[in-house]
Design a protein around this motif. Sequence first.
Motif, PDB file in Angstrom:
ATOM      1  N   LEU A   1      46.140  41.251  79.304  1.00 16.87           N
ATOM      2  CA  LEU A   1      46.455  40.615  78.019  1.00 16.87           C
ATOM      3  C   LEU A   1      47.812  41.064  77.509  1.00 16.87           C
ATOM      4  O   LEU A   1      48.627  40.255  77.072  1.00 16.87           O
ATOM      5  N   ARG A   2      48.047  42.336  77.587  1.00 16.54           N
ATOM      6  CA  ARG A   2      49.322  42.861  77.098  1.00 16.54           C
ATOM      7  C   ARG A   2      50.493  42.227  77.844  1.00 16.54           C
ATOM      8  O   ARG A   2      51.484  41.797  77.242  1.00 16.54           O
ATOM      9  N   ALA A   3      50.330  42.182  79.174  1.00 17.00           N
ATOM     10  CA  ALA A   3      51.411  41.607  79.985  1.00 17.00           C
ATOM     11  C   ALA A   3      51.646  40.146  79.621  1.00 17.00           C
ATOM     12  O   ALA A   3      52.782  39.700  79.433  1.00 17.00           O
ATOM     13  N   LYS A   4      50.561  39.407  79.502  1.00 19.74           N
ATOM     14  CA  LYS A   4      50.708  37.990  79.207  1.00 19.74           C
ATOM     15  C   LYS A   4      51.332  37.766  77.834  1.00 19.74           C
ATOM     16  O   LYS A   4      52.140  36.860  77.644  1.00 19.74           O
ATOM     17  N   LEU A   5      50.948  38.605  76.883  1.00 27.02           N
ATOM     18  CA  LEU A   5      51.495  38.427  75.546  1.00 27.02           C
ATOM     19  C   LEU A   5      52.980  38.744  75.501  1.00 27.02           C
ATOM     20  O   LEU A   5      53.758  38.080  74.810  1.00 27.02           O
ATOM     21  N   THR A   6      53.364  39.749  76.251  1.00 25.57           N
ATOM     22  CA  THR A   6      54.794  40.061  76.285  1.00 25.57           C
ATOM     23  C   THR A   6      55.566  38.939  76.943  1.00 25.57           C
ATOM     24  O   THR A   6      56.611  38.506  76.454  1.00 25.57           O
ATOM     25  N   GLU A   7      55.000  38.460  78.055  1.00 24.88           N
ATOM     26  CA  GLU A   7      55.642  37.401  78.822  1.00 24.88           C
ATOM     27  C   GLU A   7      55.884  36.163  77.994  1.00 24.88           C
ATOM     28  O   GLU A   7      56.931  35.535  78.084  1.00 24.88           O
ATOM     29  N   CYS A   8      54.913  35.802  77.207  1.00 22.22           N
ATOM     30  CA  CYS A   8      55.031  34.526  76.491  1.00 22.22           C
ATOM     31  C   CYS A   8      55.785  34.684  75.189  1.00 22.22           C
ATOM     32  O   CYS A   8      55.928  33.728  74.433  1.00 22.22           O
ATOM     33  N   GLY A   9      56.251  35.892  74.889  1.00 23.60           N
ATOM     34  CA  GLY A   9      57.075  36.066  73.692  1.00 23.60           C
ATOM     35  C   GLY A   9      56.309  36.399  72.450  1.00 23.60           C
ATOM     36  O   GLY A   9      56.887  36.525  71.375  1.00 23.60           O
ATOM     37  N   TRP A  10      55.022  36.577  72.600  1.00 25.48           N
ATOM     38  CA  TRP A  10      54.203  36.882  71.434  1.00 25.48           C
ATOM     39  C   TRP A  10      54.625  38.206  70.814  1.00 25.48           C
ATOM     40  O   TRP A  10      54.735  38.349  69.595  1.00 25.48           O
ATOM     41  N   LYS A  11      54.877  39.164  71.677  1.00 20.17           N
ATOM     42  CA  LYS A  11      55.235  40.493  71.186  1.00 20.17           C
ATOM     43  C   LYS A  11      56.519  40.446  70.372  1.00 20.17           C
ATOM     44  O   LYS A  11      56.610  41.074  69.308  1.00 20.17           O
ATOM     45  N   ASP A  12      57.507  39.704  70.859  1.00 17.15           N
ATOM     46  CA  ASP A  12      58.770  39.630  70.122  1.00 17.15           C
ATOM     47  C   ASP A  12      58.584  38.934  68.791  1.00 17.15           C
ATOM     48  O   ASP A  12      59.152  39.332  67.770  1.00 17.15           O
ATOM     49  N   GLN A  13      57.762  37.919  68.806  1.00 17.77           N
ATOM     50  CA  GLN A  13      57.459  37.209  67.559  1.00 17.77           C
ATOM     51  C   GLN A  13      56.857  38.167  66.551  1.00 17.77           C
ATOM     52  O   GLN A  13      57.247  38.217  65.382  1.00 17.77           O
ATOM     53  N   MET A  14      55.868  38.919  67.014  1.00 16.61           N
ATOM     54  CA  MET A  14      55.183  39.847  66.132  1.00 16.61           C
ATOM     55  C   MET A  14      56.120  40.930  65.637  1.00 16.61           C
ATOM     56  O   MET A  14      56.041  41.348  64.482  1.00 16.61           O
ATOM     57  N   LYS A  15      56.994  41.377  66.515  1.00 19.55           N
ATOM     58  CA  LYS A  15      57.936  42.414  66.095  1.00 19.55           C
ATOM     59  C   LYS A  15      58.848  41.901  64.991  1.00 19.55           C
ATOM     60  O   LYS A  15      59.176  42.619  64.047  1.00 19.55           O
ATOM     61  N   ALA A  16      59.268  40.655  65.156  1.00 24.24           N
ATOM     62  CA  ALA A  16      60.116  40.061  64.114  1.00 24.24           C
ATOM     63  C   ALA A  16      59.370  40.037  62.787  1.00 24.24           C
ATOM     64  O   ALA A  16      59.929  40.340  61.723  1.00 24.24           O
ATOM     65  N   HIS A  17      58.109  39.679  62.870  1.00 23.45           N
ATOM     66  CA  HIS A  17      57.294  39.647  61.659  1.00 23.45           C
ATOM     67  C   HIS A  17      57.199  41.046  61.058  1.00 23.45           C
ATOM     68  O   HIS A  17      57.274  41.222  59.825  1.00 23.45           O
ATOM     69  N   CYS A  18      57.027  42.017  61.940  1.00 20.41           N
ATOM     70  CA  CYS A  18      56.968  43.407  61.460  1.00 20.41           C
ATOM     71  C   CYS A  18      58.223  43.767  60.696  1.00 20.41           C
ATOM     72  O   CYS A  18      58.162  44.443  59.659  1.00 20.41           O
ATOM     73  N   LYS A  19      59.350  43.344  61.230  1.00 20.36           N
ATOM     74  CA  LYS A  19      60.611  43.669  60.566  1.00 20.36           C
ATOM     75  C   LYS A  19      60.610  43.152  59.136  1.00 20.36           C
ATOM     76  O   LYS A  19      61.028  43.851  58.204  1.00 20.36           O
ATOM     77  N   GLU A  20      60.110  41.946  58.987  1.00 18.27           N
ATOM     78  CA  GLU A  20      60.068  41.398  57.638  1.00 18.27           C
ATOM     79  C   GLU A  20      59.190  42.249  56.741  1.00 18.27           C
ATOM     80  O   GLU A  20      59.554  42.576  55.603  1.00 18.27           O
ATOM     81  N   VAL A  21      58.022  42.570  57.253  1.00 18.33           N
ATOM     82  CA  VAL A  21      57.085  43.370  56.459  1.00 18.33           C
ATOM     83  C   VAL A  21      57.730  44.690  56.060  1.00 18.33           C
ATOM     84  O   VAL A  21      57.628  45.137  54.908  1.00 18.33           O
ATOM     85  N   ILE A  22      58.405  45.292  57.015  1.00 18.91           N
ATOM     86  CA  ILE A  22      58.999  46.598  56.737  1.00 18.91           C
ATOM     87  C   ILE A  22      60.095  46.483  55.702  1.00 18.91           C
ATOM     88  O   ILE A  22      60.209  47.332  54.794  1.00 18.91           O
ATOM     89  N   ARG A  23      60.880  45.429  55.854  1.00 18.33           N
ATOM     90  CA  ARG A  23      61.944  45.267  54.864  1.00 18.33           C
ATOM     91  C   ARG A  23      61.350  45.077  53.479  1.00 18.33           C
ATOM     92  O   ARG A  23      61.897  45.530  52.479  1.00 18.33           O
TER      93      ARG A  23
END
Lengths: 102, 336
Positions: A35-57
């Motif tokens: 699951l982790r590999a597939k999520l990274t591959e499809c860009g889910w992780k980057d999407q979520m990280k971007a969202h995290c950035k917003e939350v943190i800001r």
Amino acid sequence: MVFINEKMNKESRLKATINQRLTELGERERLKELLRAKLTECGWKDQMKAHCKEVIREKGLEHVTVEDLVVEITPKGRALVPDSVKKELLQRIRAFLAQHAA
Amino acid sequence: MKMEDMPLSGPDNTKLEALVNDIYSELVEDACLGLCFEVHRAVKQGYFFLDETDQESMKEFEIVDQPGVDIFGQVYNQWKNKECECPNCKRLIAASRFAPHLEKCLGMGRNSSRIANRRLASNNNTSKSESDQEDNDDLNDNDWSYGAEKRAKKRKSDKSQNSPRRSKTLKHKNGELGSSMSADPYKYNYNAGINYEMLGPDEVRSFLTTQCGVISEHTKKMCTRPVLPEADSVAGPESFDIPDGQALMSRLQWEDSPEISPSDSASSKASTNHSDSRRPKKKKRPPLGLNSGGGIGSLSGGGGSGGSQTNISLSTKKKKPKLTAPSISSIYDDLN
């Protein structure tokens, strides 16, 4: 009532057994990695990280807690899993059950 | 398992499905949690925003997502058709050929010195050698060797006769073979002055009983490989295309008649075996390739076993431009 409890007990017993099997045979770990590999591959992780950035800001870099992140991230994360990944995972779990439970 | 208690009928199937979904949800939640922990740690350790710099740089190096262009915004084969001017010779060279051209032009790089040396050596040798017959023989040698025939023809058709590269590549091959054979007792002798016509038959005989004596067409050097004791082995029929047995025979001039063994003519296989055992090293290379030039001994061997009807297994790879006629007929006599 007893009947319902019994049924529920059976179910929970089943569930417990299955979970135990999953862990014992290493399938749970494998599924996690997959699951982790597939999520990274499809860009889910980057999407979520971007969202995290917003939350943190929003919350401020210094004060953000794990809870904050969990609360913000998890529902969105669950929703954003692509269908193909979801289907594949479900397929594998079903296959596992068919092999080891039925 | 206790599953036997649970029949897999319709409604229970949904239970199974529910179970599957539960497991799936757990896995997804696990992944999300993992991400949260990772991010939180990065934030607290201070490396979460490390990949962000100032707005200006970020804009400049933003990922490009256009068709026909890579993520840096560069076009893929932009330089394909461009030509560059060589700083050395001032010619316009195609971009893809530029680097190799520079290598040769500036005299650096692995092959450029080797080629230059070879060219110099052969130029020196060319001015010395006079014998036409020798040249003819050398040319004829090309027909002998299996690979060289094809290669020579191919090369000649590929390149113009006047191109400086023409002889260069053939020589290069020759030279490479020379170096790859360094493990063997082959040695290239700078004895370019040797001209068989100048020596008398006795001298030639004594000379050639000890050394191979084949002169390379390109480098004009004589092979000084010592003659090997077993005379019978032949390079092996697998290597050679012998065009014409008779013509071959007439070209072959064998001095060492005593060394020929008629028994070997019986089957080419026998000779193959000989060559197999005798020259394991030679087998590796395309022995045929050996020959653009003067033909190293295998030539002769091939001649024997290949297509020729006589199936002579010739002793060692000797080839001499001249031969005494009586010797030839004696060879044939032995076989017949």
